[in-house]
Write an enzyme that holds these catalytic residues in place. Sequence first.
Site, mmCIF file in Angstrom:
data_model
loop_
_atom_site.group_PDB
_atom_site.id
_atom_site.type_symbol
_atom_site.label_atom_id
_atom_site.label_comp_id
_atom_site.label_asym_id
_atom_site.label_seq_id
_atom_site.Cartn_x
_atom_site.Cartn_y
_atom_site.Cartn_z
ATOM 1 N N ASP A 52 0.809 -1.210 0.000
ATOM 2 C CA ASP A 52 0.000 0.000 0.000
ATOM 3 C C ASP A 52 0.850 1.270 0.000
ATOM 4 O O ASP A 52 0.468 2.271 -0.594
ATOM 5 C CB ASP A 52 -0.931 0.004 1.214
ATOM 6 N N GLY A 53 2.005 1.237 0.664
ATOM 7 C CA GLY A 53 2.875 2.413 0.647
ATOM 8 C C GLY A 53 3.349 2.748 -0.751
ATOM 9 O O GLY A 53 3.392 3.917 -1.153
ATOM 10 N N ARG A 136 -0.428 14.755 29.220
ATOM 11 C CA ARG A 136 -1.457 15.759 28.979
ATOM 12 C C ARG A 136 -2.036 15.637 27.576
ATOM 13 O O ARG A 136 -1.309 15.572 26.586
ATOM 14 C CB ARG A 136 -0.860 17.156 29.164
ATOM 15 N N ASP A 155 -6.073 12.855 21.916
ATOM 16 C CA ASP A 155 -4.649 12.712 21.615
ATOM 17 C C ASP A 155 -4.315 13.200 20.213
ATOM 18 O O ASP A 155 -3.149 13.308 19.856
ATOM 19 C CB ASP A 155 -4.226 11.246 21.738
ATOM 20 N N THR A 166 -10.640 2.970 5.216
ATOM 21 C CA THR A 166 -10.452 1.521 5.360
ATOM 22 C C THR A 166 -9.179 1.188 6.106
ATOM 23 O O THR A 166 -8.940 0.034 6.437
ATOM 24 C CB THR A 166 -10.378 0.845 3.982
ATOM 25 N N ALA A 167 -8.358 2.189 6.383
ATOM 26 C CA ALA A 167 -7.063 1.909 6.995
ATOM 27 C C ALA A 167 -6.933 2.605 8.337
ATOM 28 O O ALA A 167 -7.370 2.111 9.363
ATOM 29 C CB ALA A 167 -5.945 2.346 6.028
ATOM 30 N N TYR A 168 -6.359 3.808 8.336
ATOM 31 C CA TYR A 168 -6.044 4.494 9.581
ATOM 32 C C TYR A 168 -7.298 4.799 10.395
ATOM 33 O O TYR A 168 -7.364 4.577 11.596
ATOM 34 C CB TYR A 168 -5.291 5.791 9.253
ATOM 35 N N LEU A 170 -10.186 3.335 10.344
ATOM 36 C CA LEU A 170 -10.776 2.093 10.831
ATOM 37 C C LEU A 170 -10.056 1.615 12.079
ATOM 38 O O LEU A 170 -10.678 1.193 13.054
ATOM 39 C CB LEU A 170 -10.710 1.024 9.737
ATOM 40 N N SER A 171 -8.733 1.708 12.097
ATOM 41 C CA SER A 171 -7.972 1.238 13.247
ATOM 42 C C SER A 171 -8.201 2.108 14.466
ATOM 43 O O SER A 171 -7.967 1.682 15.595
ATOM 44 C CB SER A 171 -6.467 1.223 12.908
#
Length: 264
Positions: A52-53, A136, A155, A166-168, A170-171
């Site tokens: 994917d990269g 913090r 955060d 579908t990637a970041y 989703l996680s």
Amino acid sequence: MKIGIFTKDTTQVIHAAKDFQAKLLQSDLASNIFRHAEDICAVDLIVALGGDGTVLRAAKRAAELCVPIVGINYGTLGFLTEFERTEIDSAIALICNKHAVIQKRSLLEVTLNGRHAHCLNEMTLLRRVVPQNGNRIVKISVDIDNRYAGDFTADGLIVATPTGSTAYSLSAGGSIMSPDCETFLLTPVCSFSMRSRPIAYPDTRTLSFRLEEGTVPLLLYGDGVYLGEVGADDALTVKKSDRTAHFLTRDKSGFFRRLTEKIN
């Protein structure tokens, strides 16, 4: 037709690219092999050999050149690839098909203090964990089209395209969208407020972000690439890019089939 073959920079995949180039020549298709996305030029289509990269780097260059792209998986999961390495003949057949289906995918344009970057998956703001700052969390204020939309205590934040959902996203507890949706997702990371669910907004909108005075600068990434730090005095906006990635596909409806295959 001139094909640009963009490869993952490993000995195995480079050898595979040369074999692929020879198969293209058998179909009377000329090609060049590129190991750096910025070097790709004078092509009618880009074939990305890698994970994917590799596809992300090639897709952004393809969008810049206004040429289509297709990915062949020589990585691990390969969410963005259309073919596995065992399907080379099928990939060439699709490339030769003048009526092949093209799936359009939106990009984000991220602007930090006048510097622009384009992202196919996501823009991510993450707090830096430093000993003197303890644990913090941060408050991030969001404007949509220059109108105050609300604050997030978290955060960080992720702004994902339908592709990136579908990637970041989703996680991080986000949702999955079809790649041809006309929306983006804003997802807080480890939110400590009621605003913890992903928020979908039309891709015609422009988002601006502000940090509280005294906040330790956040780290800014686009498609996993470091773009800089964002502090209280910095100007950060995100909007739909004027560039579009065009992916060759065997079947538009096959997106969710491939997704479930990869997840399972």
